[in-house]
Design a protein around this motif. Structure first.
Motif, PDB file in Angstrom:
ATOM      1  N   VAL A 147      42.979 -11.937  11.915  1.00 59.63           N
ATOM      2  CA  VAL A 147      42.507 -10.818  12.757  1.00 59.63           C
ATOM      3  C   VAL A 147      43.608 -10.438  13.747  1.00 59.63           C
ATOM      4  O   VAL A 147      43.945  -9.259  13.911  1.00 59.63           O
ATOM      5  CB  VAL A 147      41.214 -11.201  13.524  1.00 59.63           C
ATOM      6  N   PHE A 148      44.171 -11.448  14.379  1.00 63.76           N
ATOM      7  CA  PHE A 148      45.199 -11.224  15.390  1.00 63.76           C
ATOM      8  C   PHE A 148      46.420 -10.507  14.799  1.00 63.76           C
ATOM      9  O   PHE A 148      46.909  -9.529  15.357  1.00 63.76           O
ATOM     10  CB  PHE A 148      45.599 -12.583  15.984  1.00 63.76           C
ATOM     11  N   MET A 149      46.871 -10.975  13.632  1.00 61.44           N
ATOM     12  CA  MET A 149      48.075 -10.393  13.010  1.00 61.44           C
ATOM     13  C   MET A 149      47.826  -8.972  12.502  1.00 61.44           C
ATOM     14  O   MET A 149      48.697  -8.113  12.595  1.00 61.44           O
ATOM     15  CB  MET A 149      48.553 -11.260  11.836  1.00 61.44           C
ATOM     16  N   LEU A 150      46.630  -8.757  11.956  1.00 61.21           N
ATOM     17  CA  LEU A 150      46.316  -7.405  11.460  1.00 61.21           C
ATOM     18  C   LEU A 150      46.281  -6.400  12.613  1.00 61.21           C
ATOM     19  O   LEU A 150      46.668  -5.241  12.455  1.00 61.21           O
ATOM     20  CB  LEU A 150      44.986  -7.397  10.704  1.00 61.21           C
ATOM     21  N   ARG A 151      45.826  -6.862  13.768  1.00 62.00           N
ATOM     22  CA  ARG A 151      45.821  -5.986  14.940  1.00 62.00           C
ATOM     23  C   ARG A 151      47.240  -5.790  15.481  1.00 62.00           C
ATOM     24  O   ARG A 151      47.630  -4.688  15.841  1.00 62.00           O
ATOM     25  CB  ARG A 151      44.934  -6.588  16.048  1.00 62.00           C
ATOM     26  N   MET A 152      47.996  -6.874  15.512  1.00 58.28           N
ATOM     27  CA  MET A 152      49.337  -6.804  16.117  1.00 58.28           C
ATOM     28  C   MET A 152      50.321  -6.023  15.247  1.00 58.28           C
ATOM     29  O   MET A 152      51.045  -5.170  15.725  1.00 58.28           O
ATOM     30  CB  MET A 152      49.904  -8.218  16.354  1.00 58.28           C
ATOM     31  N   TYR A 153      50.338  -6.336  13.956  1.00 56.70           N
ATOM     32  CA  TYR A 153      51.352  -5.744  13.070  1.00 56.70           C
ATOM     33  C   TYR A 153      50.899  -4.448  12.386  1.00 56.70           C
ATOM     34  O   TYR A 153      51.703  -3.574  12.133  1.00 56.70           O
ATOM     35  CB  TYR A 153      51.785  -6.743  12.000  1.00 56.70           C
ATOM     36  N   GLY A 154      49.623  -4.390  12.060  1.00 51.93           N
ATOM     37  CA  GLY A 154      49.180  -3.241  11.262  1.00 51.93           C
ATOM     38  C   GLY A 154      48.345  -2.235  12.020  1.00 51.93           C
ATOM     39  O   GLY A 154      48.040  -1.178  11.497  1.00 51.93           O
ATOM     40  N   ASN A 155      47.921  -2.589  13.242  1.00 49.63           N
ATOM     41  CA  ASN A 155      46.997  -1.755  14.003  1.00 49.63           C
ATOM     42  C   ASN A 155      45.769  -1.408  13.154  1.00 49.63           C
ATOM     43  O   ASN A 155      45.253  -0.295  13.186  1.00 49.63           O
ATOM     44  CB  ASN A 155      47.711  -0.488  14.486  1.00 49.63           C
ATOM     45  N   VAL A 156      45.355  -2.390  12.356  1.00 47.17           N
ATOM     46  CA  VAL A 156      44.196  -2.189  11.480  1.00 47.17           C
ATOM     47  C   VAL A 156      42.932  -2.211  12.347  1.00 47.17           C
ATOM     48  O   VAL A 156      42.810  -3.037  13.257  1.00 47.17           O
ATOM     49  CB  VAL A 156      44.129  -3.311  10.410  1.00 47.17           C
ATOM     50  N   SER A 157      42.011  -1.295  12.067  1.00 48.98           N
ATOM     51  CA  SER A 157      40.794  -1.216  12.885  1.00 48.98           C
ATOM     52  C   SER A 157      39.904  -2.438  12.621  1.00 48.98           C
ATOM     53  O   SER A 157      39.984  -3.066  11.563  1.00 48.98           O
ATOM     54  CB  SER A 157      40.029   0.064  12.550  1.00 48.98           C
ATOM     55  N   PHE A 158      39.034  -2.735  13.592  1.00 48.35           N
ATOM     56  CA  PHE A 158      38.126  -3.883  13.424  1.00 48.35           C
ATOM     57  C   PHE A 158      37.143  -3.630  12.277  1.00 48.35           C
ATOM     58  O   PHE A 158      36.722  -4.561  11.611  1.00 48.35           O
ATOM     59  CB  PHE A 158      37.382  -4.161  14.735  1.00 48.35           C
ATOM     60  N   LYS A 159      36.835  -2.378  12.073  1.00 47.55           N
ATOM     61  CA  LYS A 159      35.930  -2.032  10.961  1.00 47.55           C
ATOM     62  C   LYS A 159      36.575  -2.428   9.622  1.00 47.55           C
ATOM     63  O   LYS A 159      35.930  -3.010   8.747  1.00 47.55           O
ATOM     64  CB  LYS A 159      35.667  -0.516  11.002  1.00 47.55           C
ATOM     65  N   GLU A 160      37.863  -2.090   9.492  1.00 49.36           N
ATOM     66  CA  GLU A 160      38.596  -2.425   8.263  1.00 49.36           C
ATOM     67  C   GLU A 160      38.747  -3.938   8.116  1.00 49.36           C
ATOM     68  O   GLU A 160      38.617  -4.479   7.017  1.00 49.36           O
ATOM     69  CB  GLU A 160      39.994  -1.781   8.294  1.00 49.36           C
ATOM     70  N   ILE A 161      39.038  -4.614   9.224  1.00 53.70           N
ATOM     71  CA  ILE A 161      39.207  -6.066   9.174  1.00 53.70           C
ATOM     72  C   ILE A 161      37.888  -6.731   8.767  1.00 53.70           C
ATOM     73  O   ILE A 161      37.873  -7.686   7.993  1.00 53.70           O
ATOM     74  CB  ILE A 161      39.703  -6.625  10.538  1.00 53.70           C
ATOM     75  N   ALA A 162      36.793  -6.199   9.296  1.00 53.11           N
ATOM     76  CA  ALA A 162      35.476  -6.752   8.959  1.00 53.11           C
ATOM     77  C   ALA A 162      35.210  -6.624   7.460  1.00 53.11           C
ATOM     78  O   ALA A 162      34.702  -7.565   6.824  1.00 53.11           O
ATOM     79  CB  ALA A 162      34.395  -6.021   9.749  1.00 53.11           C
ATOM     80  N   LYS A 163      35.598  -5.496   6.881  1.00 51.25           N
ATOM     81  CA  LYS A 163      35.433  -5.300   5.431  1.00 51.25           C
ATOM     82  C   LYS A 163      36.280  -6.310   4.668  1.00 51.25           C
ATOM     83  O   LYS A 163      35.852  -6.903   3.683  1.00 51.25           O
ATOM     84  CB  LYS A 163      35.902  -3.889   5.046  1.00 51.25           C
ATOM     85  N   LEU A 164      37.504  -6.461   5.145  1.00 53.64           N
ATOM     86  CA  LEU A 164      38.467  -7.348   4.489  1.00 53.64           C
ATOM     87  C   LEU A 164      38.015  -8.802   4.531  1.00 53.64           C
ATOM     88  O   LEU A 164      38.096  -9.524   3.537  1.00 53.64           O
ATOM     89  CB  LEU A 164      39.800  -7.193   5.226  1.00 53.64           C
ATOM     90  N   GLN A 165      37.514  -9.212   5.691  1.00 53.20           N
ATOM     91  CA  GLN A 165      37.098 -10.612   5.855  1.00 53.20           C
ATOM     92  C   GLN A 165      35.632 -10.828   5.465  1.00 53.20           C
ATOM     93  O   GLN A 165      35.133 -11.946   5.547  1.00 53.20           O
ATOM     94  CB  GLN A 165      37.310 -11.050   7.307  1.00 53.20           C
ATOM     95  N   LYS A 166      34.988  -9.751   5.054  1.00 53.71           N
ATOM     96  CA  LYS A 166      33.581  -9.806   4.655  1.00 53.71           C
ATOM     97  C   LYS A 166      32.724 -10.445   5.747  1.00 53.71           C
ATOM     98  O   LYS A 166      32.005 -11.433   5.503  1.00 53.71           O
ATOM     99  CB  LYS A 166      33.435 -10.535   3.326  1.00 53.71           C
ATOM    100  N   CYS A 167      32.839  -9.920   6.931  1.00 55.34           N
ATOM    101  CA  CYS A 167      32.020 -10.396   8.048  1.00 55.34           C
ATOM    102  C   CYS A 167      31.681  -9.199   8.939  1.00 55.34           C
ATOM    103  O   CYS A 167      32.093  -8.075   8.640  1.00 55.34           O
ATOM    104  CB  CYS A 167      32.768 -11.465   8.832  1.00 55.34           C
ATOM    105  N   SER A 168      30.937  -9.447  10.011  1.00 56.28           N
ATOM    106  CA  SER A 168      30.562  -8.329  10.893  1.00 56.28           C
ATOM    107  C   SER A 168      31.713  -7.993  11.856  1.00 56.28           C
ATOM    108  O   SER A 168      32.604  -8.822  12.068  1.00 56.28           O
ATOM    109  CB  SER A 168      29.323  -8.712  11.694  1.00 56.28           C
TER     110      SER A 168
END
Lengths: 197, 158
Positions: A145-166
């Motif tokens: 989560v931390f790296m996706l935010r830091m390096y990719g500026n990926v939204s939490f919505k996208e990260i939630a989909k990726l990690q299959k969690c809320s």
């Protein structure tokens, strides 16, 4: 998605052999940095970086996401998980964390990225080295989560989909990661904050 | 607003996902809460540091990716052409050309004339067929001249 990303992809689909080169160049640093933090060193990271692009090229006609970099992160995420699963089988459970008398790989050896960090390479700031060390103490999910935010500026919505969690779970992971960094780097942050105020 | 919630909204604000109606509430909380200010500061500071820590893949990995991209170019198979309009039209045009070709091939006037000539020739005696073949296409004047030349000596002896 970025207009130039669409143009590059369409040109490539239209037969322009070099049309993807600008995209490879544009996203090499965030993608590679993310992979490097999630794997076990430069050799592994290089392999996964290549494999991510190979898979993207193979399926580029099916690409329908809004964000090309997010799509690359998603592919890389799956590859990192696959590799971790395969590696897990090779790590002796009996060896445990902290050592193996026979000199075999231990769980600890497989968790942290090996090699010289960029901060060390450049003889960089102490803070940079400390951040690197602090990141190593995070769980794989928190780190991701931390790296996706830091390096990719990926939204939490996208990260939630990726990690299959809320989204709430993702936010909690990020909160924990930042909290941990703050506790480790408390003195440095205070110094910086004072200097800025 | 509790600090726990404020931290979540700080993160959502940073990712551009915070509901607008919460913006004022968060701003008010941040104004008075030092720990949350520190949390926000550490987030910003981490971003700055991680951007400077970005790394690049090896030159070999980059070359491999670019080579693979060149080798696997879709070769224009996905060019967005209006397939639905062209394909049936091309099929119909091909069918029309074949149909017209068959029609004119079978009933062309040249072929009919050839058949009549052949029939007339075949009706003649064998010797006449040879003469017909030799003199076919000669005009009446040509035939008269040819006749005179053939029998010139006979006329002279008379």
């Amino acid at each position: 998605m970025d207009i130039s990303d669409i143009e590059c992809i369409n040109a490539y689909l239209g037969g322009d052999r070099d049309a993807l080169a600008p995209l490879v160049e544009k996203y090499k640093r965030p993608l590679y940095s993310f992979i490097l933090k999630m794997t076990e060193g430069r050799e592994d990271a290089d392999e996964i970086f290549q494999e991510t692009w190979f898979r993207a090229l193979k399926n580029i006609e099916k690409f329908k996401h809004k964000n090309f970099l997010n799509w690359l992160f998603r592919i890389a995420h799956n590859l990192v998980i696959d590799r971790a699963r395969r590696r897990k089988k090779h790590v002796s459970l009996q060896s445990g964390i902290g050592g193996d008398e026979d000199g075999n790989a231990t769980l600890e050896d497989h968790l942290a990225a090996q090699g010289i960090t960029p901060a060390e390479e450049t003889g960089g700031t102490m803070l940079g080295v400390q951040i690197e060390e602090a990141v190593k103490t995070l769980s794989p999910e928190q780190k991701e989560v931390f790296m996706l935010r830091m390096y990719g500026n990926v939204s939490f919505k996208e990260i939630a989909k990726l990690q299959k969690c809320s989204i709430n779970t993702c936010l909690a992971r990020m909160q924990y990661a930042l909290g941990k960094l703050r506790s480790i780097l408390k003195d440095e942050y205070e110094e910086l904050q004072e200097a800025m105020s | 607003m509790k600090c726990q919630d404020a931290e979540k909204y700080i993160l959502l604000q940073d990712s551009g996902e915070m509901p607008e109606k919460r913006a004022n509430e968060l701003a008010a909380h941040l104004h008075d809460c030092e720990p949350c200010q520190e949390f926000q500061f550490s987030l910003i500071e981490s971003q700055v540091h991680f951007q400077t820590l970005e790394e690049e893949p090896s030159a070999t990995a980059m070359q491999n990716v670019l080579r693979e991209a060149r080798m696997n170019t879709p070769e224009g198979r996905n060019v967005r052409l209006p397939h639905f309009g062209w394909r049936p039209a091309i099929g119909m045009a091909a069918a029309l050309v074949i149909g017209l070709g068959l029609f004119f091939g079978q009933y062309s006037s040249d072929q009919v004339a050839m058949e009549l000539v052949m029939t007339e020739t075949q009706l003649l005696e064998t010797e006449d067929q040879v003469a017909s073949t030799i003199y076919d296409g000669f005009s009446d004047d040509d035939l008269a001249f040819n006749f005179l030349m053939t029998y010139e000596d006979s006329f002279a002896s008379l």
